[in-house]
Design an enzyme around this catalytic site. Structure first.
Site, PDB file in Angstrom:
ATOM      1  N   ASP A  76      31.339 -30.556 -50.998  1.00 20.64           N
ATOM      2  CA  ASP A  76      30.263 -30.032 -50.158  1.00 20.64           C
ATOM      3  C   ASP A  76      29.002 -29.727 -50.958  1.00 20.64           C
ATOM      4  OD1 ASP A  76      29.440 -29.218 -47.492  1.00 20.64           O
ATOM      5  OD2 ASP A  76      29.452 -27.169 -48.237  1.00 20.64           O
ATOM      6  N   SER A 107      25.051 -28.163 -43.645  1.00 18.79           N
ATOM      7  CA  SER A 107      26.121 -29.045 -43.191  1.00 18.79           C
ATOM      8  C   SER A 107      26.413 -28.791 -41.713  1.00 18.79           C
ATOM      9  CB  SER A 107      27.388 -28.802 -44.010  1.00 18.79           C
ATOM     10  OG  SER A 107      27.154 -28.997 -45.386  1.00 18.79           O
ATOM     11  N   GLN A 144      29.901 -36.723 -44.099  1.00 17.12           N
ATOM     12  CA  GLN A 144      29.357 -35.444 -43.657  1.00 17.12           C
ATOM     13  C   GLN A 144      27.967 -35.661 -43.078  1.00 17.12           C
ATOM     14  OE1 GLN A 144      27.746 -31.783 -46.087  1.00 17.12           O
ATOM     15  NE2 GLN A 144      29.958 -31.554 -45.913  1.00 17.12           N
TER      16      GLN A 144
END
Length: 290
Positions: free
Chosen positions: A208, A232, A282
């Site tokens: 991430d 995100s 993502q």
């Protein structure tokens, strides 16, 4: 120049060890790591949610995919509750839904699928050729260790992973390339127990940090772009084979599209020996001033 913290991974492992609630089955509680800005790091809550779900799964079954949505920003000063729902226990697969909750509202909702080991068709894409070795690539500490700034100190002294961008990072300005392809080496800065569920959760934790960087790179932006707003939105991940985050891993990243204030980042993760261990996608909100 101050040296990096000797074992920042130990702190991360302590936070990821969510505690079972003695009064509620399939409920867990976790704390958060300090972060610049005071918001919960998305990779942390992903990893905690995965580990909470894994506590409810029969022995011998490991996660092979996760699909989740980041719904709200979390506050690092408040505990996070993890509520696991048992969706299915089949002969080969197990499915769990996990809600990470603060203040009575979910900050992350995700479904994880687990599978017992099975033989079958086996092939993979090849790792790109001519990738520089991680020892030949500057680390975040090399690039920012001289800076007296809270964010620079966090990523160089307290971060649990050694991160090395093969063709220049985006920490201090736009990269030298105007496309979204990015090669990044990762490795844990500290010992990790020999627990495959934990290693897979730590891979989710680590990714991430960089999943939206290809969008910035292709757009000619960086983390220090004035007025940048980035977050995100969702996360999908597939583990193909066993992984160890205490060995060097190469993220081969790209971005197929950005529009409407959103962009999509993708990654394939290889071991140093060229074994494909995971694929990731993502989508994020990425906004820059006109």
């Amino acid at each position: 120049m101050t040296s990096p913290t000797p074992d920042p991974m130990a702190h991360v492992l302590g936070v990821l060890d969510v505690a079972a609630d003695p009064d509620r089955p399939d409920a867990f509680t976790g704390a958060s790591l300090p972060q610049p800005g005071g918001r919960v790091f998305g990779g942390q809550v992903l990893a905690q949610s995965l580990l909470a779900a894994g506590r409810t799964v029969p022995d011998g079954r490991l996660p092979h995919s996760v699909h989740g949505y980041f719904l709200r920003a979390g506050a690092v000063a408040e505990p996070i509750e993890f509520a696991v729902e048992r969706l299915r226990d089949g002969r080969s697969f197990t499915a769990r839904r996990t809600h990470a909750i603060q203040g009575g509202a979910p900050i992350l909702s995700m479904i994880t699928s687990f599978q017992e080991h099975q033989d079958g068709i086996d092939y993979q894409d090849e790792m790109p050729a001519d990738v520089p070795a991680p020892e030949d690539v500057p680390s975040a500490f090399d690039e920012m260790g001289h800076l007296d700034h809270p964010v620079a100190k966090f990523w160089t002294q307290e971060a649990a992973f050694d991160v090395r961008h093969a063709h220049g990072s985006l920490y201090l300005g736009p990269g030298p390339r105007d496309h979204g392809r990015q090669l990044v080496w990762f490795r844990a800065r500290g010992a990790v127990p020999d627990d495959q569920l934990l290693h897979r959760a730590l891979l989710a934790y680590a990714c991430d940090q960089v999943m939206l960087e290809p969008i910035l790179r292709r757009a000619g932006q960086s983390w220090v772009t004035p007025g940048l707003s980035i977050a995100s939105l969702d996360h999908a991940m597939w583990w193909h084979r066993d992984v160890r985050v205490d060995d060097w891993l190469l993220y081969v990243q790209s971005t197929p599209s950005a529009q409407g204030g959103r962009g999509l980042g993708a990654a394939r993760v290889f071991t140093r020996q060229g074994v494909l261990v995971a694929s990731i996608a993502q989508e994020g909100m990425v906004r820059v001033p006109d």
